[in-house]
Motif scaffolding. Structure first.
Motif, PDB file in Angstrom:
ATOM      1  N   LEU A 138       0.728  -1.090  -0.271  1.00  0.00           N
ATOM      2  CA  LEU A 138      -0.085   0.036   0.180  1.00  0.00           C
ATOM      3  C   LEU A 138       0.811   1.587   0.051  1.00  0.00           C
ATOM      4  O   LEU A 138       1.726   1.155   0.708  1.00  0.00           O
ATOM      5  N   THR A 139       0.305   1.923  -0.625  1.00  0.00           N
ATOM      6  CA  THR A 139       1.866   3.260  -0.997  1.00  0.00           C
ATOM      7  C   THR A 139       0.381   4.575  -1.639  1.00  0.00           C
ATOM      8  O   THR A 139      -0.148   4.628  -1.429  1.00  0.00           O
ATOM      9  N   HIS A 140       0.960   5.729  -0.394  1.00  0.00           N
ATOM     10  CA  HIS A 140       0.802   6.407  -0.729  1.00  0.00           C
ATOM     11  C   HIS A 140       0.573   7.770  -1.930  1.00  0.00           C
ATOM     12  O   HIS A 140       1.806   7.700  -2.036  1.00  0.00           O
ATOM     13  N   ARG A 141       0.294   7.944  -2.316  1.00  0.00           N
ATOM     14  CA  ARG A 141       0.378   8.459  -3.838  1.00  0.00           C
ATOM     15  C   ARG A 141       1.018  10.074  -4.100  1.00  0.00           C
ATOM     16  O   ARG A 141       1.876  10.036  -4.310  1.00  0.00           O
ATOM     17  N   VAL A 142       1.220  10.815  -2.495  1.00  0.00           N
ATOM     18  CA  VAL A 142       1.103  12.468  -2.650  1.00  0.00           C
ATOM     19  C   VAL A 142       2.552  12.246  -2.566  1.00  0.00           C
ATOM     20  O   VAL A 142       3.499  12.645  -2.986  1.00  0.00           O
ATOM     21  N   THR A 143       2.955  11.130  -0.629  1.00  0.00           N
ATOM     22  CA  THR A 143       4.405  11.201  -0.352  1.00  0.00           C
ATOM     23  C   THR A 143       5.346   9.684  -1.705  1.00  0.00           C
ATOM     24  O   THR A 143       5.932   9.901  -1.398  1.00  0.00           O
ATOM     25  N   CYS A 144       4.526   9.272  -2.087  1.00  0.00           N
ATOM     26  CA  CYS A 144       4.574   8.271  -2.405  1.00  0.00           C
ATOM     27  C   CYS A 144       6.269   7.493  -1.963  1.00  0.00           C
ATOM     28  O   CYS A 144       7.209   6.470  -1.496  1.00  0.00           O
ATOM     29  N   LYS A 145       5.405   7.350  -0.382  1.00  0.00           N
ATOM     30  CA  LYS A 145       5.755   6.122   0.626  1.00  0.00           C
ATOM     31  C   LYS A 145       5.336   5.202   0.479  1.00  0.00           C
ATOM     32  O   LYS A 145       3.630   4.903   1.123  1.00  0.00           O
ATOM     33  N   GLN A 146       5.594   3.643   1.281  1.00  0.00           N
ATOM     34  CA  GLN A 146       5.295   2.409   0.985  1.00  0.00           C
ATOM     35  C   GLN A 146       4.600   2.215   3.103  1.00  0.00           C
ATOM     36  O   GLN A 146       5.789   2.791   3.970  1.00  0.00           O
ATOM     37  N   VAL A 147       2.918   2.554   2.634  1.00  0.00           N
ATOM     38  CA  VAL A 147       2.074   2.159   4.252  1.00  0.00           C
ATOM     39  C   VAL A 147       2.892   0.875   4.404  1.00  0.00           C
ATOM     40  O   VAL A 147       3.257   0.476   6.245  1.00  0.00           O
ATOM     41  N   ALA A 148       2.810   0.020   3.413  1.00  0.00           N
ATOM     42  CA  ALA A 148       2.627  -1.510   4.591  1.00  0.00           C
ATOM     43  C   ALA A 148       3.295  -2.411   3.614  1.00  0.00           C
ATOM     44  O   ALA A 148       2.279  -2.220   2.041  1.00  0.00           O
ATOM     45  N   VAL A 149       3.309  -3.525   3.641  1.00  0.00           N
ATOM     46  CA  VAL A 149       4.368  -4.335   3.063  1.00  0.00           C
ATOM     47  C   VAL A 149       4.225  -5.583   3.168  1.00  0.00           C
ATOM     48  O   VAL A 149       4.278  -5.692   4.603  1.00  0.00           O
ATOM     49  N   ALA A 150       4.035  -6.538   2.305  1.00  0.00           N
ATOM     50  CA  ALA A 150       3.811  -8.130   2.038  1.00  0.00           C
ATOM     51  C   ALA A 150       5.037  -8.875   1.192  1.00  0.00           C
ATOM     52  O   ALA A 150       4.078  -8.464   0.208  1.00  0.00           O
ATOM     53  N   GLY A 151       4.801  -9.943   0.846  1.00  0.00           N
ATOM     54  CA  GLY A 151       5.177 -10.944   0.425  1.00  0.00           C
ATOM     55  C   GLY A 151       5.500 -11.769   0.520  1.00  0.00           C
ATOM     56  O   GLY A 151       6.213 -12.083   2.156  1.00  0.00           O
ATOM     57  N   THR A 152       5.895 -12.928  -0.008  1.00  0.00           N
ATOM     58  CA  THR A 152       5.975 -14.323   0.604  1.00  0.00           C
ATOM     59  C   THR A 152       7.637 -14.659   0.273  1.00  0.00           C
ATOM     60  O   THR A 152       7.739 -15.437   0.532  1.00  0.00           O
ATOM     61  N   ASN A 153       8.217 -13.633  -0.125  1.00  0.00           N
ATOM     62  CA  ASN A 153       9.523 -13.979   0.532  1.00  0.00           C
ATOM     63  C   ASN A 153      10.511 -13.732   1.186  1.00  0.00           C
ATOM     64  O   ASN A 153      11.237 -14.194   1.465  1.00  0.00           O
TER      65      ASN A 153
END
Length: 188
Positions: free
Chosen positions: A104-119
């Motif tokens: 999930l990325t904030h459009r204005v600041t381009c910061k990732q708020v939450a990240v999940a991955g199987t790696n």
């Protein structure tokens, strides 16, 4: 007319400059001023438009023209200008042959708020396969938990051009919706 402009003495006779060099009368005209009793000669421009130069053509061969848009009739609507602030969080899902990741990325600041991955190490040990439908559903559940920790409860999702909204991508988005994240899906 030329006689009146140049003067009756300079046509047909040799004109001498300040250093007594012979000048050609067709390229020079006399100026109104006098210097030490002699007529001062000034070079004449080819077109004679030096007094009528405007701002746009002051440097006729070196100035850059304004860049015009290819489609001047294109109008950016109010919704297009404000959608980044009204729906600030976007969902990005990436599925390869070996793993699944979503953020999930904030459009204005381009910061990732939450990240999940199987790696990641914590998810890798629990899952049997890292790229099947149950893995996609677990990624959606983990991402929704991390988004709630960051106080994000809404997001928008637009699939990439080559992606179809079915299968694994749909499993990630449906898992997010089932776990309490309101996802708006924009299909073209």
């Amino acid at each position: 007319m030329l006689r009146q402009a140049v003067g009756k003495h300079s046509i047909g006779k040799a004109i001498y400059g300040s250093d007594r060099a012979k000048l050609r009368p067709s390229l020079y005209q006399t100026n109104c001023g006098f210097h030490i009793g002699r007529t001062v000669l000034a070079p004449r421009s080819f077109f004679g438009v030096e007094d009528y130069v405007d701002d746009d053509t002051s440097r006729p061969y070196t100035y850059q023209k304004e860049k015009k848009s290819k489609n001047p009739d294109k109008h950016v609507s109010f919704k297009q200008r404000t959608v980044a602030y009204m729906e600030p969080f976007t969902l990005d899902v990436f599925i390869s042959k070996r793993f699944v990741s979503a953020s999930l990325t904030h459009r204005v600041t381009c910061k990732q708020v939450a990240v999940a991955g199987t790696n990641s190490k914590d998810v890798k040990a629990v899952l049997r396969s890292r790229c099947d439908i149950p893995a996609c559903m677990s990624i959606g559940r983990i991402l929704s938990e991390r988004a709630k920790e960051a106080d994000v409860y809404t997001a928008s999702y637009t699939p990439r051009d080559q992606d179809k909204f079915e299968g694994k991508i749909r499993a990630v988005v449906q898992s997010l919706i089932d776990n309490g994240i309101d996802v708006k899906i924009y299909l073209d």
